[in-house]
Design a protein around this motif. Structure first.
Motif, mmCIF file in Angstrom:
data_model
loop_
_atom_site.group_PDB
_atom_site.id
_atom_site.type_symbol
_atom_site.label_atom_id
_atom_site.label_comp_id
_atom_site.label_asym_id
_atom_site.label_seq_id
_atom_site.Cartn_x
_atom_site.Cartn_y
_atom_site.Cartn_z
ATOM 1 N N ARG A 43 0.812 -1.173 0.089
ATOM 2 C CA ARG A 43 0.165 0.195 -0.022
ATOM 3 C C ARG A 43 0.786 1.352 -0.035
ATOM 4 O O ARG A 43 0.871 2.083 0.910
ATOM 5 C CB ARG A 43 -0.968 -0.072 1.274
ATOM 6 C CG ARG A 43 -1.849 -1.309 1.036
ATOM 7 C CD ARG A 43 -2.927 -1.494 2.137
ATOM 8 N NE ARG A 43 -2.476 -1.858 3.297
ATOM 9 C CZ ARG A 43 -2.543 -3.348 3.557
ATOM 10 N NH1 ARG A 43 -2.794 -3.984 2.560
ATOM 11 N NH2 ARG A 43 -2.234 -3.551 4.697
ATOM 12 N N ASP A 44 1.674 1.268 -1.145
ATOM 13 C CA ASP A 44 2.747 2.608 -1.264
ATOM 14 C C ASP A 44 1.806 3.671 -1.515
ATOM 15 O O ASP A 44 1.085 3.817 -2.711
ATOM 16 C CB ASP A 44 3.567 2.252 -2.423
ATOM 17 C CG ASP A 44 4.346 3.219 -2.677
ATOM 18 O OD1 ASP A 44 4.488 4.366 -2.174
ATOM 19 O OD2 ASP A 44 5.335 3.005 -3.599
ATOM 20 N N PRO A 45 1.770 4.846 -0.784
ATOM 21 C CA PRO A 45 0.914 5.915 -0.993
ATOM 22 C C PRO A 45 1.490 6.656 -2.061
ATOM 23 O O PRO A 45 0.581 7.506 -2.995
ATOM 24 C CB PRO A 45 1.096 6.936 0.131
ATOM 25 C CG PRO A 45 2.152 6.271 0.917
ATOM 26 C CD PRO A 45 2.157 4.803 0.575
ATOM 27 N N ARG A 46 2.698 6.718 -2.649
ATOM 28 C CA ARG A 46 3.113 7.121 -3.882
ATOM 29 C C ARG A 46 2.385 6.767 -5.005
ATOM 30 O O ARG A 46 2.488 7.325 -6.129
ATOM 31 C CB ARG A 46 4.638 7.347 -3.910
ATOM 32 C CG ARG A 46 5.274 7.993 -2.796
ATOM 33 C CD ARG A 46 6.846 7.976 -2.582
ATOM 34 N NE ARG A 46 7.022 6.405 -2.481
ATOM 35 C CZ ARG A 46 8.002 5.877 -2.609
ATOM 36 N NH1 ARG A 46 9.191 6.405 -2.978
ATOM 37 N NH2 ARG A 46 8.166 4.525 -2.313
ATOM 38 N N PHE A 47 2.104 5.473 -5.081
ATOM 39 C CA PHE A 47 1.516 4.767 -6.049
ATOM 40 C C PHE A 47 0.115 5.246 -6.580
ATOM 41 O O PHE A 47 -0.372 5.537 -7.660
ATOM 42 C CB PHE A 47 1.215 3.063 -5.739
ATOM 43 C CG PHE A 47 0.618 2.528 -6.949
ATOM 44 C CD1 PHE A 47 1.412 2.173 -8.090
ATOM 45 C CD2 PHE A 47 -0.465 1.880 -6.797
ATOM 46 C CE1 PHE A 47 0.843 1.400 -9.320
ATOM 47 C CE2 PHE A 47 -1.103 1.182 -8.025
ATOM 48 C CZ PHE A 47 -0.467 0.920 -9.110
ATOM 49 N N VAL A 48 -0.550 5.781 -5.358
ATOM 50 C CA VAL A 48 -1.718 6.664 -5.660
ATOM 51 C C VAL A 48 -1.614 7.795 -6.432
ATOM 52 O O VAL A 48 -2.405 8.330 -7.650
ATOM 53 C CB VAL A 48 -2.520 6.931 -4.228
ATOM 54 C CG1 VAL A 48 -3.787 7.643 -4.420
ATOM 55 C CG2 VAL A 48 -2.916 5.622 -3.575
ATOM 56 N N ASP A 49 -0.358 8.548 -6.114
ATOM 57 C CA ASP A 49 -0.081 9.743 -6.913
ATOM 58 C C ASP A 49 0.253 9.473 -8.231
ATOM 59 O O ASP A 49 0.133 10.039 -9.125
ATOM 60 C CB ASP A 49 1.138 10.345 -5.925
ATOM 61 C CG ASP A 49 0.935 10.845 -4.817
ATOM 62 O OD1 ASP A 49 -0.295 11.121 -4.327
ATOM 63 O OD2 ASP A 49 1.835 10.964 -3.847
ATOM 64 N N LEU A 50 1.005 8.452 -8.392
ATOM 65 C CA LEU A 50 1.412 7.908 -9.970
ATOM 66 C C LEU A 50 0.068 7.659 -10.649
ATOM 67 O O LEU A 50 0.111 8.213 -11.871
ATOM 68 C CB LEU A 50 2.413 6.509 -9.775
ATOM 69 C CG LEU A 50 2.910 6.169 -11.335
ATOM 70 C CD1 LEU A 50 3.871 7.077 -11.639
ATOM 71 C CD2 LEU A 50 3.101 4.715 -10.796
ATOM 72 N N VAL A 51 -0.854 7.005 -10.187
ATOM 73 C CA VAL A 51 -2.092 6.589 -10.857
ATOM 74 C C VAL A 51 -2.905 7.904 -11.375
ATOM 75 O O VAL A 51 -3.345 8.139 -12.250
ATOM 76 C CB VAL A 51 -2.943 5.510 -10.049
ATOM 77 C CG1 VAL A 51 -4.320 5.356 -10.643
ATOM 78 C CG2 VAL A 51 -2.164 4.140 -9.938
#
Length: 198
Positions: A43-51
């Motif tokens: 659950r990497d919060p930066r992944f949400v930003d990338l998406v």
């Protein structure tokens, strides 16, 4: 650097009301591939930003026992455009279970995702990519429209369904996905929404 990577959403051909299995690719002439992620452990919060920043169409196949208390993270991903799909309650090897056990795993996760997000997924991915006749029957009985597997090819082909790596060897999910996106772009492909092509 990753500009032009995401294909404009395009509704694929309707396949009718029948139940379908996709062993790793969706036949298309478009130079697109599809990004899918399993389980819900990372659950990497930066992944949400990338998406969000790339408007990246991703499909998340979630397992309830793996996601645990992390459903809020996937709610944030849904809010930025990710789709949530079914990967069972407990990630068992389904062919070892009788029909009733398989149905409980699949329908149980359908119910959990309905409770959490207000949706009943159309797509299902069996753990380990393993399924049998009972799995297909149970999935159909649970309201699933298609069983979706993945492709392991290094050289991409149109319509490949990619099983994206979660962060490995100290690499975050965001970094692993960024590396994969560069490879996709280098091969002349764009990323499309899987649900638009099924």
């Amino acid at each position: 650097m990753l500009a032009g990577l995401v294909a404009e959403g395009r509704l694929g051909r309707k396949t009718g009301q029948g139940f379908h299995t996709y062993p790793g690719a969706r036949r298309t002439r478009d130079k697109v591939v599809f990004l899918t992620f399993d389980d819900g452990a990372e659950r990497d919060p930066r992944f949400v930003d990338l998406v969000r920043e790339l408007r990246l169409p991703v499909s998340m196949f979630l397992t309830d026992s793996v996601v645990g208390p992390g459903y809020a993270h996937f709610g944030r991903l849904r809010a930025v455009g990710a789709s949530v799909q079914n990967h069972t309650l407990d990630h068992p090897y389904l062919p070892s279970l009788p029909y009733a056990g398989q149905r409980a795993e699949i329908c149980g996760q359908q119910d959990k995702l309905k409770q959490r997000f207000g949706i009943r997924p159309r797509l299902f991915r069996p753990p380990y990519g393993a399924y049998n006749h009972d799995t297909l029957g149970a999935a159909a009985d649970c309201g699933v429209a298609a069983v979706v597997l993945w492709s392991d090819r290094e050289r991409l082909r149109p319509g490949d369904i990619l099983h994206c790596p979660e962060g490995q060897h100290g690499t975050s999910l965001t970094k692993a996905t960024t590396n994969l996106l560069r490879n996709i772009q280098e091969q002349g492909y764009t990323v499309a929404r899987l649900e638009d092509y099924l």
